[in-house]
Design a protein around this motif. Structure first.
Motif, PDB file in Angstrom:
ATOM      1  N   ARG A  10       0.850  -1.189   0.000  1.00  0.00           N
ATOM      2  CA  ARG A  10       0.000   0.000   0.000  1.00  0.00           C
ATOM      3  C   ARG A  10       0.888   1.241   0.000  1.00  0.00           C
ATOM      4  O   ARG A  10       1.781   1.332   0.828  1.00  0.00           O
ATOM      5  CB  ARG A  10      -0.876  -0.004   1.256  1.00  0.00           C
ATOM      6  CG  ARG A  10      -1.909  -1.106   1.291  1.00  0.00           C
ATOM      7  CD  ARG A  10      -2.254  -1.515   2.722  1.00  0.00           C
ATOM      8  NE  ARG A  10      -2.362  -0.410   3.642  1.00  0.00           N
ATOM      9  CZ  ARG A  10      -3.502   0.251   3.933  1.00  0.00           C
ATOM     10  NH1 ARG A  10      -4.627  -0.145   3.398  1.00  0.00           N
ATOM     11  NH2 ARG A  10      -3.519   1.251   4.778  1.00  0.00           N
ATOM     12  N   GLU A 116      -7.250  -4.287  12.452  1.00  0.00           N
ATOM     13  CA  GLU A 116      -7.045  -2.988  11.807  1.00  0.00           C
ATOM     14  C   GLU A 116      -8.228  -2.051  12.048  1.00  0.00           C
ATOM     15  O   GLU A 116      -8.041  -0.843  12.192  1.00  0.00           O
ATOM     16  CB  GLU A 116      -6.762  -3.180  10.312  1.00  0.00           C
ATOM     17  CG  GLU A 116      -5.377  -3.790  10.091  1.00  0.00           C
ATOM     18  CD  GLU A 116      -5.031  -4.083   8.637  1.00  0.00           C
ATOM     19  OE1 GLU A 116      -3.853  -4.299   8.346  1.00  0.00           O
ATOM     20  OE2 GLU A 116      -5.951  -4.106   7.794  1.00  0.00           O
ATOM     21  N   ASP A 154       0.842 -11.153   8.664  1.00  0.00           N
ATOM     22  CA  ASP A 154      -0.437 -10.463   8.861  1.00  0.00           C
ATOM     23  C   ASP A 154      -1.343 -10.674   7.649  1.00  0.00           C
ATOM     24  O   ASP A 154      -2.551 -10.434   7.720  1.00  0.00           O
ATOM     25  CB  ASP A 154      -0.209  -8.960   9.090  1.00  0.00           C
ATOM     26  CG  ASP A 154       0.476  -8.286   7.912  1.00  0.00           C
ATOM     27  OD1 ASP A 154       1.531  -8.796   7.463  1.00  0.00           O
ATOM     28  OD2 ASP A 154      -0.025  -7.266   7.426  1.00  0.00           O
ATOM     29  N   LYS A 201       3.461  -4.747  15.417  1.00  0.00           N
ATOM     30  CA  LYS A 201       4.329  -4.913  14.255  1.00  0.00           C
ATOM     31  C   LYS A 201       4.772  -3.546  13.740  1.00  0.00           C
ATOM     32  O   LYS A 201       4.070  -2.547  13.916  1.00  0.00           O
ATOM     33  CB  LYS A 201       3.619  -5.705  13.168  1.00  0.00           C
ATOM     34  CG  LYS A 201       2.676  -4.897  12.309  1.00  0.00           C
ATOM     35  CD  LYS A 201       2.382  -5.598  10.979  1.00  0.00           C
ATOM     36  CE  LYS A 201       1.515  -4.693  10.124  1.00  0.00           C
ATOM     37  NZ  LYS A 201       1.782  -4.671   8.733  1.00  0.00           N
TER      38      LYS A 201
HETATM   39 MG    MG Z   1      -0.840  -3.263   6.304  1.00  0.00          MG
END
Ligand code: MG
Ligand code: ATP
Length: 347
Positions: A10, A116, A154, A201
């Motif tokens: 991303r 998230e 993840d 993380k």
């Molecule tokens: Mg990510």
């Protein structure tokens, strides 16, 4: 079966050393080994917009930055097709049809999405685009018939969800899509490299990163402020190695020859760890050691990056060419998908 690799990032910030060990290194390994049929790397700008829809400029700027990072670590446009997600509009069509094959409950159960949503404070007001990004990720993978997806851990729930959608599609419309497999790093500490704060993380959104583009001083400051063992106050105190970020990073980044070069009084990481556990080894010494190693690894990447940055046209040209190729492939596979579904009216 063809061996087709696809992965992406991303464009929400520069790439960091978590990306490097979590996914970029495997990409380089695959690139060097060869033996694949196609290799795609996608800059996932459309996905980045699902939680940055109010900040398009940031996403746009980082497309270039991420591309610089790719080339700087040594990914080679002669061996890899780089493309921009939003420029391949077929991907949204794939997503649209896959939406029918996933329930709301299944998406809400996805552990990475759940985590998230919590991190971004989206729980009470979930944007649909964000919630469904695993579906669009399935589209990205299957539009290229990718079989191998090099990622950090993840992403495992995403790959699992993609496999489910593929199975659902094939059951309904006949064998059309292939189930992708994740490829994780070799070193377990690199599955999800912890941030410099030692908490979650390392992640662009959490402000706990060492970036591939960081200056020598930034790297040094970040290493010297790194989380260690809060109870290791005096040099003589016994220290904890587990959960100590400096040791986690040493586990991941240490290269043969580093002890001889920077810390010749020790022979191995085990010996260093034992001394720390016993007491008598200060944080400064291990931080200096880690800093030297990271400086060595990052200096050539930074130098290449600075060189490439002077020539943005050339960088965008690579992306444009790659995107053109990706579009053709995605279009061809979209026709196959629609034919399997029986919505091919004019041919
Ligand atoms: Mg990510
Ligand atoms: P964002 O916070 O915007 O989600 P990110 O840092 O999580 O950014 P992504 O673009 O979501 O980065 O992830 C790109 C790839 O890098 C994925 O394969 C992901 O598994 C991997 N990755 C990201 N962070 C880490 C990390 N700390 N350790 C190992 N792999 C990672």
């Amino acid at each position: 079966m063809k061996k087709i690799i696809l992965t992406g990032d991303r464009p929400t910030g520069h790439l960091h050393i978590g990306h490097f060990v979590g996914s970029l290194k495997n990409r380089l390994l695959l690139q060097e080994k060869g033996g694949y049929d196609e290799f795609y790397i996608m800059i996932a700008d459309a996905q980045a917009l699902t939680d940055n829809f109010g900040n398009v400029q940031k996403v746009r700027d980082n497309v270039f930055q991420v591309m610089l990072d790719y080339l700087a670590v040594g990914l080679d446009p002669n061996k890899v097709t780089f493309f921009i997600q939003s420029e391949v509009s077929e991907l949204t069509e794939f997503t649209f049809y896959y939406m029918n094959l996933v329930t709301l409950a299944r998406l809400e159960r996805n552990p990475t999405v759940k985590e998230e949503l919590r991190q971004k404070d989206f729980e009470k007001n979930i944007p649909m685009g964000f919630l469904t990004y695993p579906v669009s990720q399935t589209a990205d993978i299957t539009a290229f018939n990718a079989t191998i997806v090099p990622v950090g851990d993840d992403q495992l729930p995403m790959i699992e969800q993609a496999r489910e959608i593929v199975r659902a599609f094939n059951n309904l419309y006949g064998e059309t899509l292939v189930e992708p497999k994740a490829m994780l790093p070799e070193n377990e500490n690199a599955f999800r490299l912890v941030g410099t704060d030692g908490k979650a993380k390392m992640s662009k959104s959490l402000n706990n990163c060492i970036f591939l583009s960081d200056s020598p001083n930034e790297i040094k400051d970040k290493v010297f402020n790194m989380y260690t063992d809060p109870n290791h106050i005096h040099v003589t105190d016994p220290g904890k190695v587990e959960g100590n970020t400096v040791f986690t990073y040493l586990d991941v980044f240490l290269r043969p020859g580093d002890f001889e070069k920077y810390l010749p009084e020790y022979k191995s990481l085990d010996e260093l760890k034992d001394h720390y556990r016993r007491g008598g080894l200060g944080d400064m010494k291990i931080k200096k050691f880690l800093n030297s190693i990271l400086q060595d690894i990052l200096a050539p990447i930074r130098a290449r990056r600075e060189e490439l940055e002077k020539n943005p046209d050339k960088v965008f040209e690579i992306l444009e060419k790659g995107t053109e190729k990706a579009r053709k492939v995605a279009y061809k596979n979209l026709i196959k998908l629609k034919t399997a579904m029986g919505i091919n009216y004019f041919n």
